[in-house]
Write a protein that holds these residues in place. Structure first.
Motif, mmCIF file in Angstrom:
data_model
loop_
_atom_site.group_PDB
_atom_site.id
_atom_site.type_symbol
_atom_site.label_atom_id
_atom_site.label_comp_id
_atom_site.label_asym_id
_atom_site.label_seq_id
_atom_site.Cartn_x
_atom_site.Cartn_y
_atom_site.Cartn_z
ATOM 1 N N TYR A 183 36.720 22.560 -15.796
ATOM 2 C CA TYR A 183 36.632 21.626 -14.673
ATOM 3 C C TYR A 183 36.708 22.434 -13.387
ATOM 4 O O TYR A 183 37.403 23.454 -13.325
ATOM 5 C CB TYR A 183 37.786 20.604 -14.697
ATOM 6 N N ASP A 184 35.997 21.970 -12.363
ATOM 7 C CA ASP A 184 36.070 22.632 -11.069
ATOM 8 C C ASP A 184 36.247 21.593 -9.971
ATOM 9 O O ASP A 184 36.321 20.398 -10.234
ATOM 10 C CB ASP A 184 34.823 23.486 -10.810
ATOM 11 N N ASP A 185 36.354 22.075 -8.732
ATOM 12 C CA ASP A 185 36.547 21.213 -7.564
ATOM 13 C C ASP A 185 37.776 20.323 -7.735
ATOM 14 O O ASP A 185 37.736 19.120 -7.466
ATOM 15 C CB ASP A 185 35.288 20.370 -7.313
ATOM 16 N N LEU A 186 38.872 20.915 -8.198
ATOM 17 C CA LEU A 186 40.109 20.175 -8.445
ATOM 18 C C LEU A 186 41.123 20.436 -7.334
ATOM 19 O O LEU A 186 41.155 21.535 -6.765
ATOM 20 C CB LEU A 186 40.727 20.607 -9.776
ATOM 21 N N PRO A 187 41.979 19.449 -7.027
ATOM 22 C CA PRO A 187 43.108 19.729 -6.135
ATOM 23 C C PRO A 187 44.030 20.751 -6.793
ATOM 24 O O PRO A 187 44.216 20.719 -8.015
ATOM 25 C CB PRO A 187 43.793 18.361 -5.986
ATOM 26 N N PRO A 188 44.624 21.658 -6.028
ATOM 27 C CA PRO A 188 45.479 22.697 -6.626
ATOM 28 C C PRO A 188 46.613 22.131 -7.472
ATOM 29 O O PRO A 188 46.925 22.667 -8.539
ATOM 30 C CB PRO A 188 46.006 23.450 -5.403
ATOM 31 N N LYS A 189 47.247 21.043 -7.023
ATOM 32 C CA LYS A 189 48.364 20.474 -7.774
ATOM 33 C C LYS A 189 47.903 19.975 -9.142
ATOM 34 O O LYS A 189 48.588 20.183 -10.156
ATOM 35 C CB LYS A 189 48.993 19.329 -6.976
ATOM 36 N N GLU A 190 46.742 19.325 -9.177
ATOM 37 C CA GLU A 190 46.235 18.827 -10.455
ATOM 38 C C GLU A 190 45.808 19.974 -11.357
ATOM 39 O O GLU A 190 46.025 19.942 -12.576
ATOM 40 C CB GLU A 190 45.064 17.882 -10.203
ATOM 41 N N ALA A 191 45.205 21.002 -10.787
ATOM 42 C CA ALA A 191 44.804 22.171 -11.572
ATOM 43 C C ALA A 191 46.032 22.853 -12.168
ATOM 44 O O ALA A 191 45.998 23.320 -13.319
ATOM 45 C CB ALA A 191 44.028 23.148 -10.698
ATOM 46 N N ASN A 192 47.135 22.910 -11.419
ATOM 47 C CA ASN A 192 48.365 23.506 -11.952
ATOM 48 C C ASN A 192 48.911 22.699 -13.130
ATOM 49 O O ASN A 192 49.384 23.273 -14.119
ATOM 50 C CB ASN A 192 49.420 23.583 -10.847
ATOM 51 N N ALA A 193 48.854 21.371 -13.025
ATOM 52 C CA ALA A 193 49.327 20.530 -14.122
ATOM 53 C C ALA A 193 48.468 20.734 -15.370
ATOM 54 O O ALA A 193 48.985 20.801 -16.498
ATOM 55 C CB ALA A 193 49.315 19.058 -13.702
ATOM 56 N N MET A 194 47.151 20.837 -15.191
ATOM 57 C CA MET A 194 46.261 21.069 -16.321
ATOM 58 C C MET A 194 46.516 22.433 -16.939
ATOM 59 O O MET A 194 46.546 22.590 -18.170
ATOM 60 C CB MET A 194 44.806 20.933 -15.857
ATOM 61 N N LEU A 195 46.693 23.434 -16.086
ATOM 62 C CA LEU A 195 46.949 24.781 -16.584
ATOM 63 C C LEU A 195 48.242 24.834 -17.390
ATOM 64 O O LEU A 195 48.285 25.418 -18.483
ATOM 65 C CB LEU A 195 47.024 25.750 -15.396
ATOM 66 N N ALA A 196 49.297 24.208 -16.874
ATOM 67 C CA ALA A 196 50.586 24.216 -17.581
ATOM 68 C C ALA A 196 50.474 23.519 -18.939
ATOM 69 O O ALA A 196 51.032 23.995 -19.931
ATOM 70 C CB ALA A 196 51.648 23.535 -16.717
ATOM 71 N N LEU A 197 49.756 22.396 -18.988
ATOM 72 C CA LEU A 197 49.613 21.662 -20.240
ATOM 73 C C LEU A 197 48.849 22.484 -21.271
ATOM 74 O O LEU A 197 49.228 22.544 -22.450
ATOM 75 C CB LEU A 197 48.894 20.334 -19.980
ATOM 76 N N LEU A 198 47.766 23.129 -20.854
ATOM 77 C CA LEU A 198 46.966 23.926 -21.776
ATOM 78 C C LEU A 198 47.755 25.124 -22.304
ATOM 79 O O LEU A 198 47.734 25.413 -23.507
ATOM 80 C CB LEU A 198 45.687 24.395 -21.076
ATOM 81 N N LEU A 199 48.453 25.817 -21.418
ATOM 82 C CA LEU A 199 49.233 26.976 -21.854
ATOM 83 C C LEU A 199 50.375 26.553 -22.770
ATOM 84 O O LEU A 199 50.723 27.272 -23.715
ATOM 85 C CB LEU A 199 49.778 27.717 -20.634
ATOM 86 N N GLN A 200 50.945 25.379 -22.490
ATOM 87 C CA GLN A 200 52.039 24.875 -23.327
ATOM 88 C C GLN A 200 51.587 24.644 -24.759
ATOM 89 O O GLN A 200 52.372 24.778 -25.700
ATOM 90 C CB GLN A 200 52.582 23.578 -22.727
ATOM 91 N N HIS A 201 50.311 24.300 -24.943
ATOM 92 C CA HIS A 201 49.776 24.054 -26.289
ATOM 93 C C HIS A 201 49.019 25.272 -26.830
ATOM 94 O O HIS A 201 48.217 25.149 -27.760
ATOM 95 C CB HIS A 201 48.856 22.832 -26.263
ATOM 96 N N GLY A 202 49.253 26.429 -26.242
ATOM 97 C CA GLY A 202 48.707 27.668 -26.793
ATOM 98 C C GLY A 202 47.261 27.945 -26.467
ATOM 99 O O GLY A 202 46.646 28.806 -27.112
ATOM 100 N N ILE A 203 46.683 27.246 -25.498
ATOM 101 C CA ILE A 203 45.294 27.492 -25.107
ATOM 102 C C ILE A 203 45.289 28.453 -23.919
ATOM 103 O O ILE A 203 45.927 28.204 -22.899
ATOM 104 C CB ILE A 203 44.580 26.183 -24.741
ATOM 105 N N ASP A 204 44.574 29.554 -24.056
ATOM 106 C CA ASP A 204 44.573 30.610 -23.041
ATOM 107 C C ASP A 204 43.733 30.185 -21.839
ATOM 108 O O ASP A 204 42.582 30.573 -21.696
ATOM 109 C CB ASP A 204 44.033 31.902 -23.650
ATOM 110 N N ALA A 205 44.320 29.367 -20.971
ATOM 111 C CA ALA A 205 43.610 28.844 -19.803
ATOM 112 C C ALA A 205 43.834 29.742 -18.598
ATOM 113 O O ALA A 205 44.751 30.561 -18.555
ATOM 114 C CB ALA A 205 44.082 27.423 -19.498
ATOM 115 N N GLU A 206 42.970 29.539 -17.603
ATOM 116 C CA GLU A 206 43.046 30.333 -16.372
ATOM 117 C C GLU A 206 42.625 29.471 -15.197
ATOM 118 O O GLU A 206 41.698 28.660 -15.305
ATOM 119 C CB GLU A 206 42.127 31.551 -16.495
#
Length: 254
Positions: A27-50
């Motif tokens: 996903y792109d063009d995201l607000p930074p706060k929402e992107a941080n929430a998505m990143l934290a959720l993905l990393l929490q479930h073992g997905i190597d997100a960036e």
């Protein structure tokens, strides 16, 4: 192995190494706060997100290509990225055109629904919220008026119990719309199934790289191959230089 072949082989090995560590934008063009929430959720479930940010203070989230399907299902089950609702200010933005009373009424009801849906979607555990408002156009001379009503649809995570919050939701909606009685608000809750995630291999950090268990072996093989090629190339160049140096001394002695 000639120096020419070594020079041709080395770039391909480097490309293979970079390809194994590449990610695709999710996903792109995201607000930074929402992107941080998505990143934290993905990393929490073992997905190597960036996450990457641009100059306009917008962010993008990327994941390995093999994890795209799992990442999308996981984010959607948690209501991410959040749906963008229109505010009353946007709906009633001055367009310079004269609207009919019916158009103004429809826009007003739509704006109310959007604002309330946006508010309810911010409750913890809610993934999707919709509010359908009915404001009858009653005749002021009629003996009986049709009462206003509202229907609330909420889809929430399976691990979030919102049944106890239904009265609060009804109060919020009824108090937000003039003439709407608490008894005429219905709230329907639907639990969302959490997708079955395939087990993700653990991440390993090697310098700036983050590799999974199944890519550690190819990484080291490519690294050793690159070192071997580099060593062979260095040795070849050194041997060529020594030969040239000895030939130069021999010619000088002669």
């Amino acid at each position: 192995m000639t120096r020419r072949r070594l020079r041709l082989l080395l770039p391909w090995l480097l490309l293979l190494l970079l390809a194994g560590c590449g990610k695709v934008p999710l996903y792109d063009d995201l607000p930074p706060k929402e992107a941080n929430a998505m990143l934290a959720l993905l990393l929490q479930h073992g997905i190597d997100a960036e996450k990457r940010s641009d100059r306009d203070n917008r962010a993008a989230v990327s994941v390995p290509e093999r994890s795209v399907s799992d990442a999308i299902q996981l984010l959607e089950s948690h209501g991410l990225p959040r749906e963008q609702f229109e505010s009353i200010g946007k709906v009633f933005r001055n367009s310079g055109l004269v609207s009919s009373p019916l158009e103004e009424r429809v826009r007003f009801i739509y704006a109310l629904s959007q604002d309330l849906s946006d508010t309810l979607s911010r409750i913890d555990g809610v993934t999707t919220a919709r509010v359908h408002v009915v404001l009858p156009d009653n005749d002021p001379l009629a003996e009986e008026a049709t009462p206003a009503s509202a229907a609330v649809f909420i889809k929430h995570r399976e691990d979030a119990s919102l049944s106890a919050m239904a009265p609060n939701i009804k109060s919020l909606v009824s108090n937000s719309i003039e003439g709407l009685d608490y008894a005429n608000v219905s709230v329907t809750l639907f639990p969302a199934k959490v997708p079955m995630m395939r087990p993700q291999p653990p991440l390993h950090s090697i310098g700036p790289l983050r590799l999974t268990t199944d890519s550690i072996l190819p990484f080291w093989l490519l690294t050793l191959a690159g070192m071997a090629v580099g060593g062979a190339l260095t040795g070849s160049l050194t041997w060529a230089y020594l030969r040239k140096w000895r030939r130069h001394d021999h010619d000088a002695a002669a």
